[in-house]
Write a protein that holds these residues in place. Structure first.
Motif, short mmCIF file in Angstrom:
data_model
loop_
_atom_site.label_atom_id
_atom_site.label_comp_id
_atom_site.label_asym_id
_atom_site.label_seq_id
_atom_site.Cartn_x
_atom_site.Cartn_y
_atom_site.Cartn_z
N ALA A 296 0.82 -1.20 0.00
CA ALA A 296 0.00 0.00 0.00
C ALA A 296 0.86 1.26 0.00
O ALA A 296 0.55 2.25 -0.67
CB ALA A 296 -0.93 -0.01 1.21
N GLN A 297 1.95 1.25 0.77
CA GLN A 297 2.84 2.41 0.80
C GLN A 297 3.57 2.60 -0.53
O GLN A 297 3.67 3.72 -1.05
CB GLN A 297 3.86 2.25 1.94
CG GLN A 297 3.28 2.38 3.32
CD GLN A 297 4.33 2.15 4.40
OE1 GLN A 297 5.38 1.60 4.15
NE2 GLN A 297 4.02 2.60 5.61
N CYS A 298 4.03 1.50 -1.09
CA CYS A 298 4.79 1.60 -2.33
C CYS A 298 3.91 2.02 -3.52
O CYS A 298 4.37 2.74 -4.42
CB CYS A 298 5.47 0.25 -2.62
SG CYS A 298 6.79 -0.15 -1.47
N ASP A 299 2.64 1.57 -3.54
CA ASP A 299 1.74 1.93 -4.64
C ASP A 299 1.41 3.41 -4.65
O ASP A 299 0.98 3.94 -5.68
CB ASP A 299 0.46 1.10 -4.55
CG ASP A 299 0.71 -0.36 -4.93
OD1 ASP A 299 1.76 -0.63 -5.55
OD2 ASP A 299 -0.13 -1.22 -4.59
N ALA A 300 1.55 4.08 -3.49
CA ALA A 300 1.24 5.50 -3.42
C ALA A 300 2.35 6.37 -4.01
O ALA A 300 2.18 7.56 -4.18
CB ALA A 300 0.99 5.90 -1.97
N LEU A 301 3.48 5.78 -4.28
CA LEU A 301 4.61 6.53 -4.81
C LEU A 301 4.62 6.48 -6.34
O LEU A 301 3.89 5.71 -6.97
CB LEU A 301 5.91 5.97 -4.24
CG LEU A 301 6.02 5.98 -2.70
CD1 LEU A 301 7.31 5.34 -2.26
CD2 LEU A 301 5.89 7.39 -2.15
N ILE A 302 5.50 7.24 -6.95
CA ILE A 302 5.60 7.32 -8.41
C ILE A 302 6.45 6.17 -8.94
O ILE A 302 6.91 5.31 -8.17
CB ILE A 302 6.17 8.69 -8.81
CG1 ILE A 302 7.54 8.90 -8.15
CG2 ILE A 302 5.24 9.81 -8.44
CD1 ILE A 302 8.21 10.20 -8.53
N GLU A 303 6.69 6.16 -10.28
CA GLU A 303 7.36 5.04 -10.90
C GLU A 303 8.74 4.77 -10.31
O GLU A 303 9.18 3.62 -10.25
CB GLU A 303 7.54 5.30 -12.41
CG GLU A 303 6.30 5.06 -13.22
CD GLU A 303 6.58 5.17 -14.70
OE1 GLU A 303 7.76 5.39 -15.07
OE2 GLU A 303 5.64 5.03 -15.46
N ALA A 304 9.40 5.82 -9.89
CA ALA A 304 10.73 5.61 -9.30
C ALA A 304 10.67 4.71 -8.07
O ALA A 304 11.61 3.96 -7.79
CB ALA A 304 11.35 6.95 -8.96
N LEU A 305 9.55 4.79 -7.36
CA LEU A 305 9.39 3.97 -6.16
C LEU A 305 9.12 2.51 -6.52
O LEU A 305 9.47 1.61 -5.75
CB LEU A 305 8.24 4.52 -5.31
CG LEU A 305 7.98 3.85 -3.96
CD1 LEU A 305 9.20 3.98 -3.05
CD2 LEU A 305 6.77 4.45 -3.29
N THR A 306 8.52 2.27 -7.70
CA THR A 306 8.18 0.90 -8.09
C THR A 306 9.43 0.05 -8.23
O THR A 306 9.43 -1.14 -7.87
CB THR A 306 7.40 0.91 -9.41
OG1 THR A 306 6.26 1.74 -9.27
CG2 THR A 306 6.95 -0.50 -9.78
#
Length: 684
Positions: A296-306
């Motif tokens: 849930a935390q990671c999905d809230a970030l932009i592509e760089a976070l993926t």
């Protein structure tokens, strides 16, 4: 408990078991199969083992003689030894026969009676018979000549089971048999084929030395029942003798008390298994919940976070699998230990039910030790989970986009942020002396909760796995018995009620290249007198007394010498190595825990486990030096007299840890010289 009732040789249930001096049992047929014979006078290897046998020492023919002291070189030898269970071992006239226990690999020679000299384990035989009867699922006809079929009826008066054809032919319901009552067969009442004869064969115990006499006393010194003829012949005259019934009750009481302790541990282990299984479920649930939060935390970030999300998920999965594997391994280990403990308990309970005092006393000491060892295995840490179900992995979602690629778990090295910080090794207080290392450490940052203790770990000296060498509250620890000329890596961590903290930085410790050591006053017999800073040894008794050194060797090559300061009346001191548990009140090499050369003014012998080999001409006098070369790379022991090799390589195939040792009496004084270079050009 079926594993307790199986012969270690054939793997089947015991059949006519005999009891070896080491308290282990084998089938009488299997005992005949594992006998070892060598021709009289055949040369044995220097290490005392016959070819093809794992562990047996043969007497040198010189020491088997009953000639004078000048012929043998050792006046206190007697041609008849006695094993721990009281059975005499005579040097055979034509052949040497020995039997090696398949469990502990201890060898014992047979006397002229052969296997009949070993007592029969009647308690074990009775328990096997009762076990077979309890396992019987059907009752066979006792009158069928071939291929007995299931019995249909049993006659209560005849106590015989019949199938229908045999009942109609041999037990008709007419005539004098009409009043007999026929009932369905009961396995608990009917005699199972092959078992009734075994039960009937049991009889009261008789003396191993005098087969016609019953046991009447128990010799505490020899740990064996004896008869009155043994007492009249003065074979046990100076031994501690107790009434048979009293010792039977005493040993039963000791075994019962030990069983009570291990029974409590078994109950705790069962509860611990339930706790571990619940822990598995909690880890599974917490792991799934943690993964969901992280996604849930990671999905809230932009592509760089993926790109970073996959790495974080991998770490969580590894953490979960690590915890699951740890708990599963702990469950497997605890289940196996509990099964072994339960089987041993059932076997011991069956032994207690027996009413054969002498048979019980033959095995009670070994059983009591086994039960006590089993109880000691359930230490406090063995019944505690090695991991906690929570995942102490925190991530921060606040950093800017530029810091996303550096995103990682916080407190990834600790199970809990409230655990103690890493200790700091105080290098100025850490030191090495010989093969001992002293380490000191301290906590630099005050933790949230007080530190309860520390765990010090060392590797194996070759860059291998770490092992725990100290657990406690002290911040200084000395580790003895390290290998010489080796480098060790050391680290320490702290723990409290919350968890275990991270490791300190690693420090490298280098042991001495050569060994410097002295005689050890704590290991010496009370008649040994040490002086010259424990480098000079003498004795106040005319009997041989043993003293060990302060160094222990398990690898490498080591050489030391002993200078003969005083030599009166031609005694025969012994020089060599020993295990820590070697006897202190007899000549070095008389037991199986010492390897030595004893020498007088004319000649010498090598001796191990009272086996004398390789007589060599040339002795010692005042001013002589005796050198000992222990080569644990080649696993050999060699001796020198006055800088020259004395005889061939004395012993081979030496494995384990060894301590320099000597034995002497009041006619000898020697001084230990250490830190010497290893001699070259050793003759094989």
């Amino acid at each position: 408990m079926n594993e307790e009732l199986k012969c270690p040789v054939c793997g089947s249930l015991f059949d006519d078991p005999v009891l070896l001096p080491c308290s282990h049992s084998v089938c009488s047929g299997c005992a005949r199969n594992i006998l070892v014979q060598t021709p009289e006078g055949g040369e044995m290897p220097a290490h005392g083992r016959a070819p093809g046998t794992p562990d047996y020492d043969y007497l040198d023919t010189d020491k088997m003689s009953t000639h004078s002291e000048t012929d043998s070189g050792y006046g206190s030898y007697t041609p008849c030894a006695k094993s721990p269970n009281g059975v005499r071992v005579f040097p055979p006239v034509h052949r040497h026969c020995s039997i090696t226990c398949p469990l502990c690999h201890r060898s014992v020679s047979l006397d002229e009676r052969g296997l009949r000299g070993f007592p029969r384990n009647r308690l074990l035989e009775a328990i096997v018979t009762r076990y077979r009867r309890s396992r019987a699922t059907s009752v066979k006809c006792q009158l069928c000549d071939r291929n007995p079929v299931d019995a249909a009826v049993m006659c209560e008066q005849c106590d015989v089971c019949y199938c229908t054809p045999c009942q109609q032919r041999c037990h008709p319901s007419r005539g004098p048999l009409a009043k007999h009552r026929l009932v369905p067969p009961n396995p608990a009442q009917c005699a199972v084929p092959g078992l009734a004869s075994a039960a009937a064969a049991r009889k009261l115990a008789t003396c191993a030395e005098h087969e016609a006499e019953d046991h009447s006393m128990y010799c505490v010194t020899c740990k064996t029942p004896v008869c009155y003829l043994c007492l009249e012949e003065s074979k046990h005259g100076k031994h501690d003798l107790k009434p048979l019934a009293a010792m039977w009750k005493q040993h039963k009481c000791q075994l019962s008390q030990a069983l009570n302790g291990v029974s409590d541990k078994a109950k705790d282990a069962k509860e611990f298994l339930v706790q571990l299984k619940n822990l598995l479920q909690q880890i599974q649930e917490n792991g799934v919940e943690f993964e969901a939060c992280l996604v849930a935390q990671c999905d809230a970030l932009i592509e760089a976070l993926t790109r970073q999300k996959a790495k974080l998920l991998t770490k969580v999965t590894k953490e979960k699998e690590s915890k699951l594997k740890t708990v599963r391994d702990q469950i497997t280990h605890c289940t196996m230990r509990l099964r072994q403990t339960t089987g041993m308990m059932e076997y011991c309970l069956e032994v207690i039910k027996e009413n054969d005092p002498s048979g019980f006393l033959l095995i009670s000491d070994a059983l009591i030790k086994r039960v006590q060892v089993a109880q000691e295995q359930w230490v406090k840490g063995a019944l505690e989970p090695k991991v906690c179900p929570e995942f102490a992995l925190n991530v921060s979602t606040d950093p800017l986009l530029q810091a996303i690629l550096k995103l990682d778990f916080i407190q990834a090295k600790a199970d809990n942020p409230n655990a103690p910080p890493a200790p700091l090794l105080q290098l100025e207080k850490c030191c090495m002396q010989n093969n001992s290392a002293t380490l000191a450490w301290r906590i630099t940052v005050a933790p949230a909760l007080p530190v309860e203790g520390y765990i010090l770990e060392l590797d194996d000296g070759n860059g291998g796995h770490y092992r725990e060498v100290y657990i406690g509250k002290e911040t200084v620890c000395t580790v003895d018995g390290l290998h010489f000329n080796s480098s060790y890596n050391a680290r320490v961590k702290a723990y409290n009620s919350i968890g275990v903290g991270p490791y300190s930085k690693t420090v490298v410790l280098k042991t001495s290249d050569v060994a410097w050591f002295t005689f050890d006053p704590t290991s010496a017999h009370r008649d040994i007198v040490l002086s010259n800073d424990n480098q000079t040894a003498s004795c106040s008794s005319y009997d041989d007394r043993v003293v060990l050194a302060t160094a222990t060797f398990s690898k490498g090559t080591h050489y030391w010498e002993l200078s003969v300061d005083r030599y009166d009346n031609h005694p025969d001191p012994a020089f060599g190595v020993a295990r820590v548990g070697a006897a202190r009140d007899a000549m070095l090499g008389k037991d199986d825990r010492a390897w030595a050369m004893y020498v007088d003014n004319n000649r010498s012998w090598f001796m191990h486990n009272n086996s004398h080999t390789n007589r060599a001409e040339g002795g010692i006098a005042k001013g002589s030096t005796v050198g000992v070369l222990l080569d644990l790379t080649k696993h050999t022991l060699t001796f020198f007299v006055n800088k020259e090799q004395h005889g061939p390589v004395a012993f081979q195939n030496l494995e384990g840890a060894f301590v320099p040792a000597i034995s002497l009496n009041r006619n000898v004084q020697v001084t230990l010289i250490t830190g010497l270079e290893v001699p070259k050009n050793i003759k094989q």
